[in-house]
Design a protein around this motif. Structure first.
Motif, PDB file in Angstrom:
ATOM      1  N   GLN A   1      27.132  24.483  42.641  1.00 33.57           N
ATOM      2  CA  GLN A   1      26.649  24.321  41.273  1.00 33.57           C
ATOM      3  C   GLN A   1      27.680  24.948  40.346  1.00 33.57           C
ATOM      4  O   GLN A   1      28.295  25.958  40.696  1.00 33.57           O
ATOM      5  CB  GLN A   1      25.305  25.017  41.078  1.00 33.57           C
ATOM      6  N   TYR A   2      27.861  24.351  39.173  1.00 33.66           N
ATOM      7  CA  TYR A   2      28.787  24.945  38.213  1.00 33.66           C
ATOM      8  C   TYR A   2      28.054  25.995  37.405  1.00 33.66           C
ATOM      9  O   TYR A   2      26.979  25.753  36.868  1.00 33.66           O
ATOM     10  CB  TYR A   2      29.399  23.893  37.282  1.00 33.66           C
TER      11      TYR A   2
ATOM     12  N   PHE B   1      32.509  27.275  40.281  1.00 35.51           N
ATOM     13  CA  PHE B   1      31.525  26.616  41.126  1.00 35.51           C
ATOM     14  C   PHE B   1      30.998  27.654  42.109  1.00 35.51           C
ATOM     15  O   PHE B   1      31.781  28.395  42.712  1.00 35.51           O
ATOM     16  CB  PHE B   1      32.157  25.450  41.887  1.00 35.51           C
TER      17      PHE B   1
END
Length: 81
Positions: free
Chosen positions: A9-10, A17
């Motif tokens: 996930q960013y 990330f």
């Protein structure tokens, strides 16, 4: 898209990330290896780093916490007449 495909996930706060903490260390290691392999096959170099540790409390905040009054856990009744 490769990182998202490996469940990264960013995190805009970290500009990186990251993997969710809900994964076990073994799962995280496997996902990191998978992402690195896929990116390497695409000719992309990757730098991985651990999350930065939290900074220790400053002297001012430590001193302020020592000055806070003690709070009793038992309620005190005040009678007014």
């Amino acid at each position: 898209m490769t990182l998202f495909g490996c469940n990264f996930q960013y995190s805009p706060n970290e500009f990186a990330f990251v993997l969710p903490a809900s994964y076990s260390p073994k799962e995280r290691a496997l996902l990191v290896q998978l992402a690195a392999q896929r990116l390497t096959l695409q000719g992309i170099g990757v730098n991985f780093r651990r999350a930065a540790p939290l900074p220790p409390p400053t002297a001012a905040s430590a001193a302020a916490s020592k000055m806070l009054p003690m709070v009793s856990s038992s309620p005190k009744s005040i009678s007014r007449r």
